[in-house]
Design an enzyme around this catalytic site. Structure first.
Site, short mmCIF file in Angstrom:
data_model
loop_
_atom_site.label_atom_id
_atom_site.label_comp_id
_atom_site.label_asym_id
_atom_site.label_seq_id
_atom_site.Cartn_x
_atom_site.Cartn_y
_atom_site.Cartn_z
N GLY A 156 27.51 38.18 26.87
CA GLY A 156 26.44 38.58 27.78
C GLY A 156 26.14 37.59 28.90
N SER A 157 27.13 36.77 29.28
CA SER A 157 26.85 35.83 30.38
C SER A 157 26.63 36.59 31.69
CB SER A 157 27.97 34.79 30.52
OG SER A 157 29.18 35.40 30.90
N LEU B 288 34.63 53.31 25.19
CA LEU B 288 34.80 54.22 26.35
C LEU B 288 33.49 54.98 26.58
CD1 LEU B 288 38.22 56.10 26.24
CD2 LEU B 288 37.30 54.65 28.07
N ILE B 289 33.14 55.18 27.83
CA ILE B 289 31.91 55.92 28.14
C ILE B 289 32.17 57.41 27.97
CG2 ILE B 289 30.32 56.51 30.02
CD1 ILE B 289 29.83 53.74 28.87
N HIS C 189 35.55 44.26 35.74
CA HIS C 189 36.80 44.03 35.00
C HIS C 189 37.36 42.67 35.41
CE1 HIS C 189 40.26 45.24 32.65
NE2 HIS C 189 41.00 44.63 33.57
N ASP D 241 39.30 52.09 33.24
CA ASP D 241 39.56 51.13 34.33
C ASP D 241 40.18 51.80 35.56
OD1 ASP D 241 38.57 48.99 32.80
OD2 ASP D 241 40.54 48.62 31.92
N GLU E 256 32.79 35.94 38.68
CA GLU E 256 31.81 36.91 38.18
C GLU E 256 30.39 36.44 38.46
OE1 GLU E 256 34.23 39.18 34.65
OE2 GLU E 256 33.06 37.45 34.04
C1 GAR Z 1 33.68 39.58 31.37
O1 GAR Z 1 34.68 38.70 31.79
C2 GAR Z 1 34.00 40.98 31.84
O2 GAR Z 1 34.63 41.02 33.07
C3 GAR Z 1 34.92 41.44 30.74
O3 GAR Z 1 34.34 40.96 29.56
C4 GAR Z 1 33.71 39.72 29.84
C5 GAR Z 1 32.33 39.76 29.25
O4 GAR Z 1 31.76 38.48 29.28
N1 GAR Z 1 35.04 42.87 30.73
C6 GAR Z 1 36.14 43.48 30.29
O5 GAR Z 1 37.11 42.88 29.86
C7 GAR Z 1 36.10 45.00 30.37
N2 GAR Z 1 37.40 45.55 30.26
P1 GAR Z 1 30.20 38.32 29.08
O6 GAR Z 1 29.82 39.11 27.83
O7 GAR Z 1 29.99 36.83 28.89
O8 GAR Z 1 29.54 38.84 30.32
#
Ligand code: GAR
Length: 193
Positions: free
Chosen positions: A14-15, A89-90, A106, A147, A176
């Site tokens: 969840g960052s 998947l949604i 992504h 995706d 991100e």
């Molecule tokens: C993030 O890097 C996001 O881009 C990726 O998961 C990570 C979640 O990190 N998403 C995917 O891989 C979706 N296919 P977080 O929980 O620390 O935000």
């Protein structure tokens, strides 16, 4: 004044979720009103609690039940959904209820390194194995194709042969943190116009 309520869907750390919540915490137009986690043990839930954002756990099996999910989103008057590290998947009923109002982040430059099984560290390992000289992030609309939805924004970063999946992950994480909230704000502004 009209306030757009936004839900962030998560499955892990969840960052991104925390970064987006903090970015919009001072906004009088956009409110992160709910965090939905597919896992009860996701650290994202602790972040939401610390930041005072209501949260709910919707396991994969319940996500496909409109009678469970829609009342929850309705209760919090959700008008937009952000996927930030959400793995299931949604389902179609959510796509129909929120047309062009669900976006995903992504951790690669789609269409490369997308699709089933391509998430988190798997993506960075694949990028490393292919010897890519750059990678990045993609923010895109969510459609039934995993995706595969329309790309809204991409940002890239250079890789060197010394990069490992871990350092690639760090570089992607920086992108991100820097870009995701601003891109979301742009999308929200466009919808509100
Ligand atoms: C993030 O890097 C996001 O881009 C990726 O998961 C990570 C979640 O990190 N998403 C995917 O891989 C979706 N296919 P977080 O929980 O620390 O935000």
């Amino acid at each position: 004044m009209y306030v757009m309520n936004i839900a962030i869907f998560v499955s892990g750390s969840g960052s991104n979720c925390e970064n987006v919540i903090q970015y919009f915490s001072g906004s009088d137009k956009y409110c992160i009103a709910l965090v939905v986690s597919s896992r009860a043990d996701a650290y994202a839930l602790e972040r939401a609690k610390r930041l005072g954002v209501p949260s709910a756990v919707v396991p994969r099996s319940e996500l496909n039940q409109p009678d469970t999910v829609l009342p929850l989103l309705c209760k919090h008057q959700i008008g937009f959904i952000v996927l930030a590290g959400f793995l299931p998947l949604i389902p179609d009923y959510l796509l129909d209820t929120f047309p062009h109002r669900i976006v995903n982040i992504h951790p690669a430059l789609l269409p490369k390194y997308g699709g089933k099984g391509m998430w988190g560290h798997h993506v960075h390992e694949a990028v490393k194995a292919a010897g890519e000289t750059e990678t990045g992030i993609t923010i895109h609309y969510v459609t039934p194709v995993c995706d595969g939805g329309e790309i809204i924004a991409q940002f890239s970063t250079t890789l060197t042969p010394e990069d490992t999946p871990d350092t690639i992950a760090e570089k992607v994480h920086l992108l991100e943190m820097k870009h995701f909230p601003q891109v979301l704000e742009g999308i929200f502004e466009q919808i509100s116009r």
